[in-house]
Design a protein around this motif. Structure first.
Motif, PDB file in Angstrom:
ATOM      1  N   GLY A   6       1.008  -1.288   0.021  1.00 55.46           N
ATOM      2  CA  GLY A   6       0.036  -0.076   0.135  1.00 55.46           C
ATOM      3  C   GLY A   6       0.643   1.391   0.067  1.00 55.46           C
ATOM      4  O   GLY A   6       0.583   2.334  -0.696  1.00 55.46           O
ATOM      5  N   CYS A   7       1.810   1.191   0.762  1.00 54.10           N
ATOM      6  CA  CYS A   7       2.811   2.284   0.792  1.00 54.10           C
ATOM      7  C   CYS A   7       3.581   2.613  -0.493  1.00 54.10           C
ATOM      8  O   CYS A   7       3.488   3.955  -0.905  1.00 54.10           O
ATOM      9  N   ILE A   8       4.004   1.547  -1.291  1.00 54.93           N
ATOM     10  CA  ILE A   8       4.669   1.779  -2.479  1.00 54.93           C
ATOM     11  C   ILE A   8       3.638   2.262  -3.656  1.00 54.93           C
ATOM     12  O   ILE A   8       3.851   2.991  -4.580  1.00 54.93           O
ATOM     13  N   THR A   9       2.262   1.687  -3.554  1.00 58.93           N
ATOM     14  CA  THR A   9       1.196   2.193  -4.293  1.00 58.93           C
ATOM     15  C   THR A   9       0.978   3.493  -4.215  1.00 58.93           C
ATOM     16  O   THR A   9       0.857   4.131  -5.080  1.00 58.93           O
ATOM     17  N   GLN A  10       0.774   3.905  -3.212  1.00 59.67           N
ATOM     18  CA  GLN A  10       0.522   5.303  -2.670  1.00 59.67           C
ATOM     19  C   GLN A  10       1.706   6.388  -2.963  1.00 59.67           C
ATOM     20  O   GLN A  10       1.240   7.455  -3.811  1.00 59.67           O
ATOM     21  N   LEU A  11       3.061   6.053  -2.747  1.00 65.32           N
ATOM     22  CA  LEU A  11       4.077   6.788  -3.040  1.00 65.32           C
ATOM     23  C   LEU A  11       4.147   7.025  -4.963  1.00 65.32           C
ATOM     24  O   LEU A  11       4.044   8.116  -5.430  1.00 65.32           O
ATOM     25  N   PHE A  12       3.838   5.757  -5.509  1.00 67.01           N
ATOM     26  CA  PHE A  12       4.150   6.072  -7.101  1.00 67.01           C
ATOM     27  C   PHE A  12       2.850   6.515  -7.510  1.00 67.01           C
ATOM     28  O   PHE A  12       2.849   7.315  -8.642  1.00 67.01           O
ATOM     29  N   ALA A  13       1.630   6.159  -7.168  1.00 63.53           N
ATOM     30  CA  ALA A  13       0.267   6.801  -7.643  1.00 63.53           C
ATOM     31  C   ALA A  13       0.350   8.318  -7.465  1.00 63.53           C
ATOM     32  O   ALA A  13       0.061   9.027  -8.503  1.00 63.53           O
ATOM     33  N   GLY A  14       0.912   8.639  -6.258  1.00 62.08           N
ATOM     34  CA  GLY A  14       1.073  10.296  -5.982  1.00 62.08           C
ATOM     35  C   GLY A  14       1.815  10.891  -7.094  1.00 62.08           C
ATOM     36  O   GLY A  14       1.625  12.015  -7.234  1.00 62.08           O
ATOM     37  N   HIS A  15       3.196  10.446  -7.250  1.00 61.58           N
ATOM     38  CA  HIS A  15       4.108  10.838  -8.305  1.00 61.58           C
ATOM     39  C   HIS A  15       3.450  10.746  -9.641  1.00 61.58           C
ATOM     40  O   HIS A  15       3.668  11.810 -10.387  1.00 61.58           O
ATOM     41  N   PHE A  16       2.735   9.901  -9.789  1.00 61.28           N
ATOM     42  CA  PHE A  16       2.216   9.596 -11.510  1.00 61.28           C
ATOM     43  C   PHE A  16       0.878  10.806 -11.476  1.00 61.28           C
ATOM     44  O   PHE A  16       1.273  11.521 -12.605  1.00 61.28           O
ATOM     45  N   PHE A  17       0.208  10.904 -10.775  1.00 57.63           N
ATOM     46  CA  PHE A  17      -0.854  12.048 -10.975  1.00 57.63           C
ATOM     47  C   PHE A  17      -0.282  13.537 -10.614  1.00 57.63           C
ATOM     48  O   PHE A  17      -0.443  14.450 -11.365  1.00 57.63           O
ATOM     49  N   GLY A  18       0.496  13.389  -9.511  1.00 58.35           N
ATOM     50  CA  GLY A  18       1.140  14.824  -9.361  1.00 58.35           C
ATOM     51  C   GLY A  18       2.113  15.436 -10.481  1.00 58.35           C
ATOM     52  O   GLY A  18       1.871  16.568 -10.900  1.00 58.35           O
ATOM     53  N   CYS A  19       2.767  14.523 -11.154  1.00 63.14           N
ATOM     54  CA  CYS A  19       3.669  15.033 -12.294  1.00 63.14           C
ATOM     55  C   CYS A  19       2.748  15.173 -13.434  1.00 63.14           C
ATOM     56  O   CYS A  19       2.845  16.391 -14.232  1.00 63.14           O
ATOM     57  N   THR A  20       1.778  14.497 -13.621  1.00 69.09           N
ATOM     58  CA  THR A  20       0.626  14.720 -14.680  1.00 69.09           C
ATOM     59  C   THR A  20       0.214  16.060 -14.616  1.00 69.09           C
ATOM     60  O   THR A  20      -0.151  16.906 -15.466  1.00 69.09           O
ATOM     61  N   GLU A  21      -0.299  16.345 -13.359  1.00 71.10           N
ATOM     62  CA  GLU A  21      -0.958  17.610 -13.065  1.00 71.10           C
ATOM     63  C   GLU A  21       0.106  18.817 -13.377  1.00 71.10           C
ATOM     64  O   GLU A  21      -0.252  19.967 -13.782  1.00 71.10           O
ATOM     65  N   ILE A  22       1.246  18.658 -12.991  1.00 73.55           N
ATOM     66  CA  ILE A  22       2.227  19.610 -13.256  1.00 73.55           C
ATOM     67  C   ILE A  22       2.318  19.971 -14.782  1.00 73.55           C
ATOM     68  O   ILE A  22       2.403  21.087 -15.168  1.00 73.55           O
ATOM     69  N   PHE A  23       2.358  18.856 -15.572  1.00 71.58           N
ATOM     70  CA  PHE A  23       2.453  19.185 -17.054  1.00 71.58           C
ATOM     71  C   PHE A  23       1.157  19.797 -17.824  1.00 71.58           C
ATOM     72  O   PHE A  23       1.028  20.685 -18.502  1.00 71.58           O
ATOM     73  N   LEU A  24       0.105  19.262 -17.003  1.00 72.58           N
ATOM     74  CA  LEU A  24      -1.337  19.880 -17.464  1.00 72.58           C
ATOM     75  C   LEU A  24      -1.494  21.254 -17.364  1.00 72.58           C
ATOM     76  O   LEU A  24      -2.166  22.058 -18.050  1.00 72.58           O
ATOM     77  N   ARG A  25      -1.152  21.542 -15.865  1.00 75.77           N
ATOM     78  CA  ARG A  25      -1.259  23.281 -15.526  1.00 75.77           C
ATOM     79  C   ARG A  25      -0.240  23.963 -16.413  1.00 75.77           C
ATOM     80  O   ARG A  25      -0.519  25.275 -16.684  1.00 75.77           O
ATOM     81  N   THR A  26       0.821  23.530 -16.952  1.00 75.41           N
ATOM     82  CA  THR A  26       1.590  24.297 -17.826  1.00 75.41           C
ATOM     83  C   THR A  26       1.181  24.146 -19.113  1.00 75.41           C
ATOM     84  O   THR A  26       1.243  25.173 -19.774  1.00 75.41           O
ATOM     85  N   VAL A  27       0.303  23.091 -19.712  1.00 76.52           N
ATOM     86  CA  VAL A  27      -0.327  23.410 -20.872  1.00 76.52           C
ATOM     87  C   VAL A  27      -1.466  24.228 -20.809  1.00 76.52           C
ATOM     88  O   VAL A  27      -1.435  25.386 -21.832  1.00 76.52           O
ATOM     89  N   VAL A  28      -2.132  24.224 -19.714  1.00 71.98           N
ATOM     90  CA  VAL A  28      -3.299  25.253 -19.401  1.00 71.98           C
ATOM     91  C   VAL A  28      -2.769  26.755 -19.631  1.00 71.98           C
ATOM     92  O   VAL A  28      -3.340  27.635 -20.220  1.00 71.98           O
ATOM     93  N   ALA A  29      -1.606  26.986 -19.101  1.00 67.94           N
ATOM     94  CA  ALA A  29      -1.022  28.275 -19.079  1.00 67.94           C
ATOM     95  C   ALA A  29      -0.580  28.851 -20.283  1.00 67.94           C
ATOM     96  O   ALA A  29      -0.592  30.191 -20.619  1.00 67.94           O
ATOM     97  N   ASP A  30      -0.023  27.805 -20.850  1.00 67.46           N
ATOM     98  CA  ASP A  30       0.537  28.114 -22.335  1.00 67.46           C
ATOM     99  C   ASP A  30      -0.810  28.607 -23.328  1.00 67.46           C
ATOM    100  O   ASP A  30      -0.712  29.219 -24.173  1.00 67.46           O
ATOM    101  N   ASP A  31      -1.745  27.792 -22.982  1.00 66.91           N
ATOM    102  CA  ASP A  31      -2.993  27.868 -23.696  1.00 66.91           C
ATOM    103  C   ASP A  31      -3.625  29.130 -23.354  1.00 66.91           C
ATOM    104  O   ASP A  31      -3.848  30.061 -24.601  1.00 66.91           O
ATOM    105  N   LEU A  32      -3.638  29.620 -22.214  1.00 64.11           N
ATOM    106  CA  LEU A  32      -4.048  31.212 -21.893  1.00 64.11           C
ATOM    107  C   LEU A  32      -3.322  32.125 -22.494  1.00 64.11           C
ATOM    108  O   LEU A  32      -3.706  33.001 -23.236  1.00 64.11           O
ATOM    109  N   CYS A  33      -1.886  31.754 -22.521  1.00 59.94           N
ATOM    110  CA  CYS A  33      -0.899  32.759 -23.075  1.00 59.94           C
ATOM    111  C   CYS A  33      -1.075  32.826 -25.085  1.00 59.94           C
ATOM    112  O   CYS A  33      -1.129  33.983 -25.137  1.00 59.94           O
ATOM    113  N   ILE A  34      -1.242  31.917 -25.526  1.00 62.47           N
ATOM    114  CA  ILE A  34      -1.689  31.889 -26.875  1.00 62.47           C
ATOM    115  C   ILE A  34      -3.159  32.703 -27.164  1.00 62.47           C
ATOM    116  O   ILE A  34      -3.102  33.362 -27.867  1.00 62.47           O
TER     117      ILE A  34
END
Length: 282
Positions: A90-118
Motif C-alpha cells: 500500500g505504501c509503494i502504491t500510494q507513493l508512485f500513484a502520487g508521483h504519477f498523478f502529481g507529475c501529470t498535473e504539473i504538465f497539464l497546468r503548464t499546458v493550460v497556462a500556455d493555452d491562455l498565453c496563446i
C-alpha cells in the motif's frame, strides 16, 4: 528478497487528539469539496470539449480528483486512529500513484497556462495553432510524462531493501522519508530522485513564468510604454533648471506631437469593438 518490512508506521499529522478531531472535520469537508467540485467541472466541461480550454480543464479536474484520493482518505482515517500503519504494498502504491498523478498535473497546468498565453497573444491564429489534434497530443504527452516519471521513481525505489526500522515521521509514503528507512546507501539514488523531480518542477515553472510574462507584456507593455514616456518627459521638462537645453525642442516635439498620436493607436485601435466599427465605417 532483502526486505523484511511488511508494513510501515506513520506518525501522522499530529499526536494531539483535539487537534486531530478538528483536522478530521476540516479535511473531510475539504476532500468532499475537492471531489465534488472537480467532478462537477469534469461533467460540465465534457459538454464543451470542442473548446481547448474546457478539454484541458476536464483532464486537469480528473487528475485533481485522483491525486487527492491517493493521500487524503488515508490521512483523514489516520486522524482518528491510535496506531497508524500502512502495508508495504500500500505504501509503494500510494507513493508512485502520487508521483504519477502529481507529475501529470504539473504538465497539464503548464499546458493550460500556455493555452491562455496563446489565447491572449495570438488570438487571430489561435484556432489554427491549438486545434483538436494539438490538444490531443498535449494531453497525451502530459499523461505519458507523468507515467515516465512514475516508472523512473519506481525503478529507483522498488529495489531498496527495508530491514527496519519501519517508522516514518510523515502522514503518507513519499520518496525521501522512505530513503531514510532503507538499510543501504541511498546518496546516489537520492540525487537521482531529486534531479528527476526537481528538473520537471523547475522546467515547468520556468515555462509558466515565461508564458505569463509574455502574456503580461503583450497586454500591458504598450500602456507601460506610454506611461513611462509621458511621465518621464514631464519630469524632464518640468524639473530641469530653467537654462535652455538643445534637447528641449526634440523632447517638446515628442511630447506635443508624438505622444497624443500614441493614445489612439494604443488605447483605441487595440480595442476590438472600435476596430470593428472602423472597418464597417471604412
Amino acid at each position: 528478497n532483502k526486505t523484511n518490512v511488511t508494513e510501515f508506521i506513520v506518525h501522522g499529522l499530529t499526536q494531539d487528539k483535539t487537534v486531530a478531531k478538528v483536522c478530521f472535520s476540516l479535511f473531510l469537508v475539504f476532500d468532499a469539496t475537492v471531489i465534488l467540485g472537480n467532478l462537477i467541472i469534469t461533467i460540465k466541461t465534457s459538454e464543451q470539449l470542442n473548446s481547448p480550454m474546457y478539454f484541458f480543464l476536464s483532464h486537469l479536474s480528473f487528475v485533481d480528483i485522483s491525486y487527492s484520493t491517493v493521500t487524503a482518505p488515508k490521512l483523514i482515517d489516520d486522524l482518528l486512529v491510535e496506531k497508524k500503519t500502512i502495508s508495504f504494498v500500500g505504501c509503494i502504491t500510494q507513493l508512485f500513484a502520487g508521483h504519477f498523478f502529481g507529475c501529470t498535473e504539473i504538465f497539464l497546468r503548464t499546458v493550460v497556462a500556455d493555452d491562455l498565453c496563446i489565447v491572449t497573444c495570438r488570438w487571430p491564429h489561435y484556432t489554427n495553432i491549438v486545434n483538436k489534434h494539438v490538444c490531443g497530443w498535449l494531453v497525451a504527452a502530459s499523461w505519458v510524462g507523468g507515467f515516465v516519471h512514475f516508472v523512473v521513481q519506481t525503478l529507483l525505489a522498488i529495489q531498496l531493501p527495508f530491514c527496519g526500522p519501519n517508522e516514518t515521521d510523515h502522514y503518507f509514503c513519499d520518496v525521501h522519508p522512505l530513503l531514510k528507512l532503507a538499510c543501504t546507501g541511498t546518496y546516489i539514488i537520492g540525487l537521482i530522485v531529486a534531479a528527476n523531480s526537481g528538473f520537471i518542477s523547475l522546467s515547468c515553472f520556468v515555462v509558466l513564468v515565461v508564458s505569463w510574462t509574455l502574456k503580461a507584456l503583450y497586454t500591458c507593455i504598450s500602456h507601460i510604454t506610454v506611461v513611462v514616456l509621458f511621465f518621464g518627459l514631464c519630469i524632464f521638462i518640468c524639473m530641469h533648471p530653467s537654462t535652455t537645453f538643445s534637447a528641449d525642442k526634440m523632447v517638446s516635439v515628442f511630447y506635443t506631437i508624438i505622444m497624443p498620436m500614441l493614445n489612439p493607436l494604443i488605447y483605441i485601435l487595440r480595442n476590438e469593438e472600435v476596430t470593428n466599427a472602423m472597418k464597417m465605417l471604412w
